[in-house]
Write a protein that holds these residues in place. Structure first.
Motif, PDB file in Angstrom:
ATOM      1  N   GLU A  39      81.788   4.937   8.695  1.00 21.55           N
ATOM      2  CA  GLU A  39      80.377   4.615   8.486  1.00 21.55           C
ATOM      3  C   GLU A  39      79.768   5.471   7.383  1.00 21.55           C
ATOM      4  O   GLU A  39      79.011   4.979   6.547  1.00 21.55           O
ATOM      5  CB  GLU A  39      79.598   4.801   9.776  1.00 21.55           C
ATOM      6  CG  GLU A  39      78.161   4.359   9.665  1.00 21.55           C
ATOM      7  CD  GLU A  39      77.447   4.359  11.000  1.00 21.55           C
ATOM      8  OE1 GLU A  39      76.363   3.763  11.046  1.00 21.55           O
ATOM      9  OE2 GLU A  39      77.958   4.932  11.958  1.00 21.55           O
ATOM     10  N   ALA A  40      80.127   6.746   7.337  1.00 21.78           N
ATOM     11  CA  ALA A  40      79.616   7.626   6.286  1.00 21.78           C
ATOM     12  C   ALA A  40      80.109   7.178   4.915  1.00 21.78           C
ATOM     13  O   ALA A  40      79.351   7.173   3.941  1.00 21.78           O
ATOM     14  CB  ALA A  40      80.037   9.066   6.567  1.00 21.78           C
ATOM     15  N   SER A  41      81.361   6.777   4.840  1.00 23.11           N
ATOM     16  CA  SER A  41      81.921   6.296   3.575  1.00 23.11           C
ATOM     17  C   SER A  41      81.226   5.021   3.120  1.00 23.11           C
ATOM     18  O   SER A  41      80.919   4.856   1.935  1.00 23.11           O
ATOM     19  CB  SER A  41      83.418   6.049   3.742  1.00 23.11           C
ATOM     20  OG  SER A  41      83.952   5.395   2.631  1.00 23.11           O
ATOM     21  N   THR A  43      78.170   3.970   3.994  1.00 13.62           N
ATOM     22  CA  THR A  43      76.780   4.271   3.650  1.00 13.62           C
ATOM     23  C   THR A  43      76.692   4.920   2.273  1.00 13.62           C
ATOM     24  O   THR A  43      75.769   4.639   1.503  1.00 13.62           O
ATOM     25  CB  THR A  43      76.162   5.192   4.713  1.00 13.62           C
ATOM     26  OG1 THR A  43      76.293   4.563   5.989  1.00 13.62           O
ATOM     27  CG2 THR A  43      74.705   5.459   4.449  1.00 13.62           C
ATOM     28  N   ALA A  44      77.656   5.766   1.938  1.00 14.08           N
ATOM     29  CA  ALA A  44      77.670   6.419   0.629  1.00 14.08           C
ATOM     30  C   ALA A  44      77.837   5.412  -0.503  1.00 14.08           C
ATOM     31  O   ALA A  44      77.380   5.637  -1.613  1.00 14.08           O
ATOM     32  CB  ALA A  44      78.796   7.451   0.582  1.00 14.08           C
ATOM     33  N   ARG A  45      78.478   4.288  -0.206  1.00 15.26           N
ATOM     34  CA  ARG A  45      78.649   3.234  -1.213  1.00 15.26           C
ATOM     35  C   ARG A  45      77.509   2.239  -1.203  1.00 15.26           C
ATOM     36  O   ARG A  45      77.543   1.252  -1.929  1.00 15.26           O
ATOM     37  CB  ARG A  45      79.970   2.503  -0.971  1.00 15.26           C
ATOM     38  CG  ARG A  45      81.178   3.375  -1.259  1.00 15.26           C
ATOM     39  CD  ARG A  45      82.462   2.617  -1.096  1.00 15.26           C
ATOM     40  NE  ARG A  45      82.721   2.427   0.337  1.00 15.26           N
ATOM     41  CZ  ARG A  45      83.484   1.478   0.831  1.00 15.26           C
ATOM     42  NH1 ARG A  45      84.054   0.596   0.043  1.00 15.26           N
ATOM     43  NH2 ARG A  45      83.683   1.385   2.132  1.00 15.26           N
ATOM     44  N   GLY A  46      76.502   2.467  -0.373  1.00 14.82           N
ATOM     45  CA  GLY A  46      75.345   1.585  -0.334  1.00 14.82           C
ATOM     46  C   GLY A  46      75.519   0.384   0.563  1.00 14.82           C
ATOM     47  O   GLY A  46      74.894  -0.647   0.349  1.00 14.82           O
ATOM     48  N   GLY A  47      76.364   0.493   1.570  1.00 14.30           N
ATOM     49  CA  GLY A  47      76.627  -0.648   2.435  1.00 14.30           C
ATOM     50  C   GLY A  47      76.261  -0.386   3.877  1.00 14.30           C
ATOM     51  O   GLY A  47      75.763   0.673   4.235  1.00 14.30           O
ATOM     52  N   ALA A  66      83.930  -3.820   8.899  1.00 12.64           N
ATOM     53  CA  ALA A  66      83.982  -4.001   7.450  1.00 12.64           C
ATOM     54  C   ALA A  66      82.698  -3.451   6.847  1.00 12.64           C
ATOM     55  O   ALA A  66      81.643  -3.490   7.464  1.00 12.64           O
ATOM     56  CB  ALA A  66      84.124  -5.472   7.108  1.00 12.64           C
ATOM     57  N   CYS A  67      82.804  -2.951   5.633  1.00 14.04           N
ATOM     58  CA  CYS A  67      81.638  -2.425   4.926  1.00 14.04           C
ATOM     59  C   CYS A  67      81.022  -3.573   4.123  1.00 14.04           C
ATOM     60  O   CYS A  67      81.643  -4.132   3.226  1.00 14.04           O
ATOM     61  CB  CYS A  67      82.050  -1.292   4.004  1.00 14.04           C
ATOM     62  SG  CYS A  67      80.667  -0.512   3.171  1.00 14.04           S
TER      63      CYS A  67
END
Length: 78
Positions: A39-41, A43-47, A66-67
């Motif tokens: 989830e952190a990854s 969110t860092a990509r804007g998803g 899925a992101c």
């Protein structure tokens, strides 16, 4: 076979069983930790992390979620 051989085999099998139980509990909440990292990854990509398939659980957050990125990204450079 001597009289002490069955005792030695029993002791060895108990030791192996005890070590297997000890290693099985070495990853407490690994699913929750992997999900938080995923989830952190995302969110860092804007998803936003969303379920990949409803009702299907395999025990791996990478498979179950899925992101989803909604920023309308493009390959064109400005």
């Amino acid at each position: 076979m001597t009289k002490s051989a069955p005792k030695i085999l029993l002791a060895l099998s108990l030791a192996v069983a005890a070590s297997a139980c000890a290693s099985a509990g070495s990853r407490p909440n690994s699913y929750a930790a992997e999900l938080a990292e995923l989830e952190a990854s995302c969110t860092a990509r804007g998803g936003i992390l969303t379920p990949a398939e409803v009702g299907r659980q395999v025990g791996r957050p990478q498979t179950e979620y899925a992101c989803r990125i909604n920023d309308g990204g493009t390959r064109l450079r400005n």
